[in-house]
Write an enzyme that holds these catalytic residues in place. Structure first.
Site, mmCIF file in Angstrom:
data_model
loop_
_atom_site.group_PDB
_atom_site.id
_atom_site.type_symbol
_atom_site.label_atom_id
_atom_site.label_comp_id
_atom_site.label_asym_id
_atom_site.label_seq_id
_atom_site.Cartn_x
_atom_site.Cartn_y
_atom_site.Cartn_z
ATOM 1 N N CYS A 119 122.059 -57.856 -6.067
ATOM 2 C CA CYS A 119 120.485 -58.012 -6.231
ATOM 3 C C CYS A 119 119.769 -57.139 -7.134
ATOM 4 C CB CYS A 119 119.852 -57.793 -4.899
ATOM 5 S SG CYS A 119 120.773 -58.641 -3.400
HETATM 6 C C1 BEZ Z 1 124.446 -57.220 -3.403
HETATM 7 O O1 BEZ Z 1 123.300 -57.552 -3.727
HETATM 8 O O2 BEZ Z 1 125.235 -56.426 -3.962
HETATM 9 C C2 BEZ Z 1 124.679 -57.832 -1.858
HETATM 10 C C3 BEZ Z 1 123.941 -57.951 -0.802
HETATM 11 C C4 BEZ Z 1 124.425 -58.267 0.335
HETATM 12 C C5 BEZ Z 1 125.672 -58.583 0.603
HETATM 13 C C6 BEZ Z 1 126.673 -58.515 -0.391
HETATM 14 C C7 BEZ Z 1 126.351 -57.916 -1.709
#
Ligand code: BEZ
Length: 221
Positions: free
Chosen positions: A45
């Site tokens: 994210c």
């Molecule tokens: C991420 O943004 O890295 C992420 C967020 C939720 C689940 C898996 C990855």
């Protein structure tokens, strides 16, 4: 009932990092992209929201506002924005919705189905929104939607490419072929007869098959 292309994008009021908004009023007369991410302070994210911060001017050039969303609070978003700027080299100037009640996540079906379709008894993980994108036109209708899983970051250049196509094809009776990029040749839609095409394209076009006619990209309106 699930949202489909050409449905009116449901309106809502929301708390954002730039104050309270009425979504339709915020969209105004232009285009908008609403996109959700699973959780603040997570790695994928952070790269996605940082990239969006960097390419926001490209959306602005196309008269398209952008707005993020997760079920984290506005306070959390504001703290996370500092990390995004520090690690991704771009300040987040677009608003982010704090959908702590999951109201918009439910309205736009941004939650995964892991809990047998009920919202009661959801775990913290299944309360996270997946990576949804909705592009909304000036008529407030949904023009494009896509959904990516938690572990797969999106390619936001594809949304810019699709915006170019959607804006062009809203103004002209053309369609864009596979992997088309702005400036490349386009396809005359089958609903346009050769007679009509002659008027629109006096310099001619290339007929590969009667249903596959290729012409230079018309000027943007
Ligand atoms: C991420 O943004 O890295 C992420 C967020 C939720 C689940 C898996 C990855």
């Amino acid at each position: 009932m699930s949202l489909r292309l050409n449905n009116t994008a449901p309106n809502f009021t929301a708390q954002t990092t730039k104050g309270t908004i009425d979504f339709h009023e915020w969209i105004g007369d232009g285009w908008a992209m609403l996109f959700s991410h699973p959780k603040d302070f997570t790695p994928v994210c952070t790269t996605e929201l940082g990239y969006m911060a960097r390419i926001e001017p490209e959306f602005a050039k196309r008269n398209c506002k952008i707005i993020g969303l997760s079920v984290d609070s506005v306070d959390s978003h504001l703290k996370w924005e500092k990390d995004i700027e520090e690690t991704q080299g771009a300040a987040v100037n677009y608003p982010m919705i704090g959908d702590t009640e999951l109201a918009i996540a439910k309205l736009y079906e941004m939650l995964p189905a892991d809990e047998a379709g009920t919202f009661e008894g959801r775990t913290a993980a299944t309360n996270q929104t997946v990576r949804s994108v909705f592009v909304i036109g000036p008529d407030k209708k949904i023009k494009l939607q896509l959904t990516y899983p938690m572990t797969t970051g999106r390619n936001f250049n594809e949304i810019l490419r699709a915006l170019d196509s959607m804006q062009l094809t809203a103004a002209h009776k053309v369609a864009t072929p596979v992997n088309w990029q702005d400036g490349e040749d386009v396809i005359i839609v089958p609903a346009v007869s050769d007679e009509e095409a002659k008027e629109k394209y006096p310099n001619g076009w290339k007929t590969i098959k009667p249903y596959l006619r290729v012409v230079s990209q018309p000027a943007k309106i």
